[in-house]
Structures are given as C-alpha cells and as structure tokens.
Design a protein around this motif. Sequence first.
Motif, PDB file in Angstrom:
ATOM      1  N   SER A  61      40.645 -32.670   1.613  1.00 34.79           N
ATOM      2  CA  SER A  61      40.434 -31.333   2.166  1.00 34.79           C
ATOM      3  C   SER A  61      39.007 -30.880   1.844  1.00 34.79           C
ATOM      4  O   SER A  61      38.645 -30.749   0.676  1.00 34.79           O
ATOM      5  N   ILE A  62      38.211 -30.625   2.871  1.00 33.09           N
ATOM      6  CA  ILE A  62      36.792 -30.325   2.627  1.00 33.09           C
ATOM      7  C   ILE A  62      36.581 -28.902   2.126  1.00 33.09           C
ATOM      8  O   ILE A  62      35.504 -28.567   1.625  1.00 33.09           O
ATOM      9  N   ILE A 142      31.311 -33.102  16.525  1.00 28.44           N
ATOM     10  CA  ILE A 142      30.176 -33.322  15.632  1.00 28.44           C
ATOM     11  C   ILE A 142      30.376 -34.533  14.725  1.00 28.44           C
ATOM     12  O   ILE A 142      29.431 -35.198  14.330  1.00 28.44           O
ATOM     13  N   SER A 143      31.651 -34.852  14.455  1.00 30.16           N
ATOM     14  CA  SER A 143      31.947 -36.009  13.590  1.00 30.16           C
ATOM     15  C   SER A 143      32.095 -37.300  14.385  1.00 30.16           C
ATOM     16  O   SER A 143      31.992 -38.391  13.825  1.00 30.16           O
ATOM     17  N   GLY A 144      32.360 -37.168  15.669  1.00 25.00           N
ATOM     18  CA  GLY A 144      32.622 -38.349  16.478  1.00 25.00           C
ATOM     19  C   GLY A 144      33.960 -38.993  16.174  1.00 25.00           C
ATOM     20  O   GLY A 144      34.179 -40.159  16.499  1.00 25.00           O
ATOM     21  N   GLU A 145      34.869 -38.232  15.546  1.00 17.46           N
ATOM     22  CA  GLU A 145      36.164 -38.780  15.125  1.00 17.46           C
ATOM     23  C   GLU A 145      37.299 -37.918  15.697  1.00 17.46           C
ATOM     24  O   GLU A 145      37.529 -36.805  15.231  1.00 17.46           O
ATOM     25  N   PRO A 146      38.011 -38.430  16.709  1.00 16.40           N
ATOM     26  CA  PRO A 146      39.033 -37.624  17.389  1.00 16.40           C
ATOM     27  C   PRO A 146      40.322 -37.410  16.611  1.00 16.40           C
ATOM     28  O   PRO A 146      41.174 -36.628  17.041  1.00 16.40           O
ATOM     29  N   THR A 147      40.492 -38.071  15.470  1.00 16.43           N
ATOM     30  CA  THR A 147      41.744 -37.918  14.714  1.00 16.43           C
ATOM     31  C   THR A 147      41.658 -36.889  13.594  1.00 16.43           C
ATOM     32  O   THR A 147      42.661 -36.611  12.923  1.00 16.43           O
ATOM     33  N   ILE A 148      40.490 -36.312  13.364  1.00 14.36           N
ATOM     34  CA  ILE A 148      40.350 -35.290  12.318  1.00 14.36           C
ATOM     35  C   ILE A 148      41.229 -34.092  12.675  1.00 14.36           C
ATOM     36  O   ILE A 148      41.314 -33.676  13.826  1.00 14.36           O
ATOM     37  N   ASP A 149      41.876 -33.526  11.658  1.00  9.49           N
ATOM     38  CA  ASP A 149      42.830 -32.444  11.923  1.00  9.49           C
ATOM     39  C   ASP A 149      42.907 -31.518  10.712  1.00  9.49           C
ATOM     40  O   ASP A 149      42.383 -31.813   9.630  1.00  9.49           O
ATOM     41  N   PHE A 150      43.572 -30.381  10.921  1.00  9.66           N
ATOM     42  CA  PHE A 150      43.918 -29.509   9.820  1.00  9.66           C
ATOM     43  C   PHE A 150      44.992 -30.179   8.968  1.00  9.66           C
ATOM     44  O   PHE A 150      45.789 -30.971   9.462  1.00  9.66           O
ATOM     45  N   ASN A 151      45.015 -29.847   7.682  1.00  4.89           N
ATOM     46  CA  ASN A 151      46.139 -30.207   6.830  1.00  4.89           C
ATOM     47  C   ASN A 151      46.945 -28.917   6.620  1.00  4.89           C
ATOM     48  O   ASN A 151      46.636 -28.128   5.728  1.00  4.89           O
ATOM     49  N   ALA A 155      46.831 -25.691   3.888  1.00  2.89           N
ATOM     50  CA  ALA A 155      46.543 -24.310   4.293  1.00  2.89           C
ATOM     51  C   ALA A 155      47.665 -23.370   3.862  1.00  2.89           C
ATOM     52  O   ALA A 155      47.411 -22.267   3.352  1.00  2.89           O
ATOM     53  N   ALA A 156      48.917 -23.813   4.047  1.00  2.00           N
ATOM     54  CA  ALA A 156      50.052 -22.979   3.645  1.00  2.00           C
ATOM     55  C   ALA A 156      50.100 -22.800   2.136  1.00  2.00           C
ATOM     56  O   ALA A 156      50.414 -21.715   1.627  1.00  2.00           O
ATOM     57  N   SER A 157      49.761 -23.864   1.411  1.00  2.00           N
ATOM     58  CA  SER A 157      49.734 -23.789  -0.051  1.00  2.00           C
ATOM     59  C   SER A 157      48.697 -22.781  -0.522  1.00  2.00           C
ATOM     60  O   SER A 157      48.942 -21.970  -1.415  1.00  2.00           O
ATOM     61  N   GLU A 158      47.531 -22.811   0.102  1.00  2.00           N
ATOM     62  CA  GLU A 158      46.465 -21.888  -0.277  1.00  2.00           C
ATOM     63  C   GLU A 158      46.846 -20.451   0.064  1.00  2.00           C
ATOM     64  O   GLU A 158      46.595 -19.523  -0.712  1.00  2.00           O
ATOM     65  N   GLN A 159      47.490 -20.264   1.219  1.00  3.16           N
ATOM     66  CA  GLN A 159      47.874 -18.918   1.623  1.00  3.16           C
ATOM     67  C   GLN A 159      48.996 -18.358   0.749  1.00  3.16           C
ATOM     68  O   GLN A 159      49.099 -17.142   0.561  1.00  3.16           O
ATOM     69  N   SER A 160      49.803 -19.244   0.171  1.00  4.91           N
ATOM     70  CA  SER A 160      50.934 -18.786  -0.646  1.00  4.91           C
ATOM     71  C   SER A 160      50.489 -18.099  -1.938  1.00  4.91           C
ATOM     72  O   SER A 160      51.270 -17.369  -2.548  1.00  4.91           O
ATOM     73  N   SER A 194      41.192 -26.292   5.311  1.00  5.12           N
ATOM     74  CA  SER A 194      42.103 -27.415   5.106  1.00  5.12           C
ATOM     75  C   SER A 194      41.702 -28.679   5.854  1.00  5.12           C
ATOM     76  O   SER A 194      42.321 -29.737   5.663  1.00  5.12           O
ATOM     77  N   ILE A 195      40.690 -28.592   6.716  1.00  8.55           N
ATOM     78  CA  ILE A 195      40.235 -29.773   7.468  1.00  8.55           C
ATOM     79  C   ILE A 195      40.071 -30.958   6.526  1.00  8.55           C
ATOM     80  O   ILE A 195      39.495 -30.835   5.435  1.00  8.55           O
TER      81      ILE A 195
END
Length: 305
Positions: A61-62, A142-151, A155-160, A194-195
């Motif tokens: 997670s960046i 910008i990354s040239g990587e189509p599989t990058i996604d949110f985790n 994100a839910a853990s951080e929001q909790s 969460s990316i």
Amino acid sequence: MIDYQKTIEKISEEVKAYAGRGKQADYIPALAAVNPDQFGLCLHTLEGGCYGTGQSNTRFSIQSISKVFNLALCLSIEGENLWQRMGKEPSGNAFNSLVQLEYEKGIPRNPFINSGAIVMADILLSHLKNPEEDYLRFIRSISGEPTIDFNRPVAASEQSCAYLNAAIANLLKYHHNIKNHIHDVLEFYFLTCSIEMTCEELSRSFLPFANHRVPFTFEGCSLTSSQVKRINAIMQTCGFYDEAGEFSYLVGLPGKSGVGGGIAAIYPSRYAVAVWSPRLNEKGNSVMGLKALELLTSETSESIF
C-alpha cells in the motif's frame, strides 16, 4: 558509467544492519499485519534501464506517496487556483496536526500533510465524473500497469480507526474548505492511499516527474513542464512529513514517503527510484528506505546538490 545493479545490490547488503529497527504503522490494523521484515528497491533510468533487488516485485500500500499523483491531477484541473485552498510550505509539525490547521484557519500548510490531501480528495470528487474509475485510469496510465488497483480492505481498515482524520475533515468543513460530504471525501481519500504497487511499478510511475522536458500527458491529466518542476519542488521541501530537511540533507532528492514503508524519489533528468521496507522511524518514514537512498546518492555522487 554507473553500474546501478551492482550499486543497489551492495546497498541491499549494507542496509541489513538496520533490519529490526523501527516498527510498521500499527495504528492502521491492516498495515500492522504486514510482515515488517521485507526490503525491496527498484531504479528506472530515463534511458530505459530497470534495476531491482529484494522484494521489488511485491505489492504494498503506497499510502501518502499517492498524494503526488493526487497533486498532479489537482494541478491539471485547478492550475494556480489550487493554492487558494492550501499552501506550499513545510509543516514543521506532525502530518496530522489539528493545532496547526486550526491556527491557520483551515488552510493546510501543503498538499502532502493529511489536511492538504483531504482537500485534494474533495477537489477530485468535485471534478471527476466517476472518481474511483477515473483515478484508477490515471494511475494505470502513468504506471503502464493495467492491474494496479485499490486495496479495499486496507482502505476500510484505515477508515475504521480514522478519528483524527475525521476531526481534520470536520475542521476543514467548518472553515469552508471542503465542499462535499465528509464521509464521501474521507472514503475517497483512504481509497487513494490504499493503492498497491511494487517498487518496480512505483519507480516507473515517477519517471515522468524526473523527465520534465517531455510532455506530461496521461489519462485525465496534462501538466506543463513548469508544473512538473513545481511538484518536484514541493516533494523536496514537504515530501517527508516533518523530516523533509533531514532527507534533503542526507539524500538530496525530491521524493515522497508513505506509512506503508514506501519511498519514491527522483533525480531530475536521470532516474526514478522506489524503495520499500515497512519498519518506520518515529517520524513515519521507512528506516531502511531512508538509509538505502542515502547510500544510493553517496555511492553514485548523484543528487540535486
């Protein structure tokens, strides 16, 4: 001619002396569960070279590194009007300081502290037609990587447990510096943090910031050379919470850290580099990551100074 592969492999061995120092960001449950004893480093040159070592192909997670991408998008949308809602100065305080935000009447000191990033999330929510999809398209472009996604679990853990960020958002709303619903702004903010990327993907994504002489045009984002250079300037002065001066002194590169243990940095017109190790110092920066970049600029004699 510098042998970057040999250099980073040597650095990887030398930073092992710092293994075990610090601890991961245990105030976010999902990050506390990450194996802290990992290290990866990847460097991309503008000439097309790619040099990696360790867990450079492990995604993490960046976190706050995403704020550089958010700033690029917001500058593309708002231009100079962006600076009516936030400043450009180093904070000199913790990245989640309420006191500073109250003292400055709801105007975040810079885009990279939490209050500034929450305002940027509000701007993106206001302007992107489909915020989640549009944001991902930009990151994948910008990354040239189509599989990058949110985790989303991260994100839910951080929001909790986001009590302090919620307080920041409420204070921003009180000062009329948030336009959208607080819940929606925070949810989008945590999603961007969460990316997940690998060091290889992250360093490739930072190459356009190193190469400001080439047009910066990606999905949904277009910047001038001058705007790219100004983002680099803000990375130099504000990219490491209230340890930016120390990073400039020891490393001498524009960059941005995240509490996931990642650091991305650039040497303008030469390379972009990303390093990851989850154990953080008391300022929230990766212990082994900071040392690795200090060794990199010392070994190669390449820094902006």
